[in-house]
Design a protein around this motif. Structure first.
Motif, PDB file in Angstrom:
ATOM      1  N   ILE A 286      62.574  -7.908  90.249  1.00 59.76           N
ATOM      2  CA  ILE A 286      61.513  -6.952  90.606  1.00 59.76           C
ATOM      3  C   ILE A 286      61.242  -7.019  92.112  1.00 59.76           C
ATOM      4  CG2 ILE A 286      59.047  -6.442  90.355  1.00 59.76           C
ATOM      5  CD1 ILE A 286      59.321  -7.506  87.438  1.00 59.76           C
TER       6      ILE A 286
ATOM      7  N   VAL B 211      55.026  -5.074  83.050  1.00 57.79           N
ATOM      8  CA  VAL B 211      54.456  -6.073  83.949  1.00 57.79           C
ATOM      9  C   VAL B 211      52.962  -5.779  84.056  1.00 57.79           C
ATOM     10  CG1 VAL B 211      56.531  -6.423  85.344  1.00 57.79           C
ATOM     11  CG2 VAL B 211      54.892  -4.646  85.989  1.00 57.79           C
TER      12      VAL B 211
ATOM     13  N   VAL C 270      54.669 -11.650  93.441  1.00 57.99           N
ATOM     14  CA  VAL C 270      55.067 -11.596  92.041  1.00 57.99           C
ATOM     15  C   VAL C 270      54.902 -12.991  91.457  1.00 57.99           C
ATOM     16  CG1 VAL C 270      56.892 -11.004  90.409  1.00 57.99           C
ATOM     17  CG2 VAL C 270      56.735  -9.801  92.612  1.00 57.99           C
TER      18      VAL C 270
ATOM     19  N   GLU D 107      63.885  -5.239  94.050  1.00 63.49           N
ATOM     20  CA  GLU D 107      63.731  -3.782  94.011  1.00 63.49           C
ATOM     21  C   GLU D 107      62.606  -3.331  94.933  1.00 63.49           C
ATOM     22  OE1 GLU D 107      63.363  -2.374  89.954  1.00 63.49           O
ATOM     23  OE2 GLU D 107      65.000  -3.714  89.341  1.00 63.49           O
TER      24      GLU D 107
ATOM     25  N   GLU E 266      57.807  -1.676  83.656  1.00 60.91           N
ATOM     26  CA  GLU E 266      58.348  -2.287  84.866  1.00 60.91           C
ATOM     27  C   GLU E 266      58.794  -1.244  85.882  1.00 60.91           C
ATOM     28  OE1 GLU E 266      61.106  -5.574  84.085  1.00 60.91           O
ATOM     29  OE2 GLU E 266      62.166  -4.921  85.884  1.00 60.91           O
TER      30      GLU E 266
ATOM     31  N   VAL F 242      57.356  -0.661  89.721  1.00 61.82           N
ATOM     32  CA  VAL F 242      58.172  -0.726  90.934  1.00 61.82           C
ATOM     33  C   VAL F 242      58.041   0.570  91.739  1.00 61.82           C
ATOM     34  CG1 VAL F 242      60.534  -0.786  91.790  1.00 61.82           C
ATOM     35  CG2 VAL F 242      59.798  -2.426  90.055  1.00 61.82           C
TER      36      VAL F 242
ATOM     37  N   ARG G 120      63.646 -12.494  86.252  1.00 66.30           N
ATOM     38  CA  ARG G 120      63.143 -11.127  86.209  1.00 66.30           C
ATOM     39  C   ARG G 120      62.220 -10.852  87.398  1.00 66.30           C
ATOM     40  NH1 ARG G 120      62.100  -7.125  82.142  1.00 66.30           N
ATOM     41  NH2 ARG G 120      63.622  -8.213  80.875  1.00 66.30           N
TER      42      ARG G 120
END
Length: 487
Positions: free
Chosen positions: A312, A361, A292, A315, A380, A384, A308
């Motif tokens: 992510i 994203v 990321v 998760e 987002e 995920v 943020r």
RNA sequence: CGGGGCGUGGCGCAGCUCGGUAGCGCGCCUGCUUUGGGAGCAGGAGGUCCCCGGUUCGAAUCCGGGCGCCCCGACCA
């Protein structure tokens, strides 16, 4: 913008490309010791994942791990005639220790059959002690004259399995079972589908009765022997007195198998999937599956965007994905993209101020099917939830591409002479399926002329629909064989 | 083991032919400005020129010897 600092393209010089990839992706580095390399964290991470997968498969089929010593008495190695002949030229020998010359030199193990079967002889008395199914993870040393990172180094890491059985059939079944495990591992984990089969007498392991192998085709159309499984018969049992009392009360020699796969597999992975941008790590083996990358203009923005990004990542971690956040502030996003691509991380998630506003994203894959977008903006939550399946798709995509490449690189036709074999290989063929009479002289001549070897006598499912009728050395074929130039 | 190439700041190289104060790019450090595909500017740190010997007033450079590594071939997971 700085000028491009790319790798040598594969099409220009595959060998240079390979070396540069390994070094620049930080898989490994040259060490101060001749022919030996240092495996760096990224390369070792790949190896660890390979180890874990293989180890699980071995355990699931009843094998246990053990560890035997690095040093083997010289006399042990010399016990089995063919075995010494095969390994003598590449032995490293310890002659001094503790400031004194040793009475008997030790060799640094090139493989451990001798010491392991010597120990088995001690542990096995009855058929009830069999089968004995052990594996060890370790290092071995073969003083190779010409070395290449991962593909052939003086010292390498591997696993070597060694088993003892009460019957020939059982040992044979074991060696086939393991060959199947290797094959499945290469297909399902490495996305590198090999051709499997039997080695010829000329190519088999020193000391074996029969050797089976997985042969994979690299992008430059050279074959890589990726793993081997040997049926050793009673050769070692007889030399080391590995006997047992059978149910009928007779004293009998045990039947052995040995099998190994090494860090060479990392090189195979690179040469199977890599492209001109660097490594492509199959998701199932990638040490990091998703990186990321937060993108920010100001320091305040960096704080919120990074926060943020971390969420992510968390998760994704919770959903079982191996993920890293690249929050280095001194590198531009572009620099990070190039770096992670060179290392072959399968997927990247970018998150910047623009995305934050929209709750989106940007998701990018290391490899995409022809025509598919390289980058996609998505919500987002969708990203995920969608990354797991996308990693699975990518894994399958890589396998399919590798399989297609292997078959495109395979030629199945009547080959009338060694010269014709050489022509086919010069013309870009990888695996050449030909007929063979079984005559070692014909094999040797073709090897000499075509600078290629019989990789395997293929297992049934790899054989051509119409079996070749003609031996490439002249006369009638008795079997089909697979030729290639090999690493 | 045969053939070729190369050893000069961390990395990649120039300088060597024709001896005279060791240079470039990248990287690194500091500061400021930057950050959506390899950032910019300014300042700065960092080198027994692979080793040994010889020639010379003087050697990275010339000569001799050695060592190491890489690449290509033959043999090998």
């Amino acid at each position: 913008m700085a000028k491009k600092k790319g790798l040598t393209p594969r099409s220009e010089d595959f060998s240079a490309w390979y070396n540069e990839v390994v070094l620049q992706a930080e898989l490994a580095d040259y060490s101060p010791v001749r022919g030996s390399m240092v495996i760096r964290p990224w390369g070792y991470g790949l190896w660890e994942n390979m180890q874990r997968a293989l180890d699980d498969m071995f355990k699931a089929t009843g094998h246990s791990n053990a560890y035997f010593p690095l040093l083997i008495p010289m006399s042990f190695i010399e016990r089995e005639k063919e075995h010494v002949k095969g390994f003598r030229p590449e032995l490293a020998v310890v002659t001094h220790a503790g400031g004194k010359e040793l009475e008997e030199p030790y060799v640094v193990r090139p493989t451990s059959e001798t010491i392991i079967y010597a120990m088995y002889a001690k542990w096995v008395q009855s058929y009830r002690d069999l089968p004995l199914l052990l594996n060890q993870w370790g290092n071995v040393m073969r003083w190779e004259l010409r070395t290449r990172l991962f593909l052939r180094t003086a010292e390498f890491l591997w696993q070597e399995g060694h088993t003892a059985h009460a019957s020939e059939d059982e040992a044979e079944a074991e060696s086939r079972l393991i060959l199947g495990i290797y094959r499945r591992f290469m297909e399902e984990w490495m996305a590198m589908p090999p051709v499997t089969g039997l080695k010829t007498e000329a190519e088999k392991f020193a000391g074996a009765v029969r050797s089976y192998a997985c042969e994979a085709l690299m992008q430059d159309r050279k074959a890589l022997q990726a793993a081997t499984s040997h049926m050793l018969g009673q050769n070692f049992a007889k030399q080391f007195g590995l006997t047992f009392q059978s149910e009928e009360g007779r004293e009998e020699y045990a039947w052995n198998t040995s099998w190994g796969a090494s860090t060479r597999l990392v090189g195979g992975l690179v040469m199977t999937h890599g492209d001109d941008a660097g490594v492509v790590a199959p998701p199932k083996l990638a040490p990091t599956q998703v990186v990321v990358v937060p993108i920010a203009r100001s320091d305040e923005q960096a704080v919120s965007v990074t926060e943020r990004a971390r969420r992510i990542a968390e998760e994704l971690t919770n959903s079982g994905v191996r993920v890293a956040v690249d929050d280095r502030r001194h590198l531009s996003p572009g620099a990070k993209f190039f770096e992670w691509e060179r290392k072959g991380v399968p997927m990247r998630v970018e998150i910047g101020p623009r995305d934050m506003e929209r709750g989106e994203v940007v998701v990018a894959s290391r490899v995409v099917a022809a025509g598919a977008p390289r980058k996609e903006a998505m919500a987002e939550a969708d990203a995920v939830a969608g990354i797991g399946p996308r990693l699975d798709d990518l894994q399958e995509h890589l396998r399919a591409v590798a399989l297609a490449r292997r078959e495109e690189g395979s030629v199945r036709q009547e080959v009338g002479s060694p010269e014709e074999l050489a022509e086919l290989l010069d013309g870009g063929a990888g695996f050449v399926y030909s007929g063979w009479s079984g005559d070692p002289a014909a094999e040797a001549r073709a090897k000499e002329v075509a600078k290629a070897s019989i990789r395997v006598i293929p297992d049934e499912e790899f054989r051509s629909e119409t079996p070749p009728a003609q031996c490439l050395g002249g006369g009638k074929a008795r079997m089909e064989v697979v030729w290639a130039r090999a690493y």
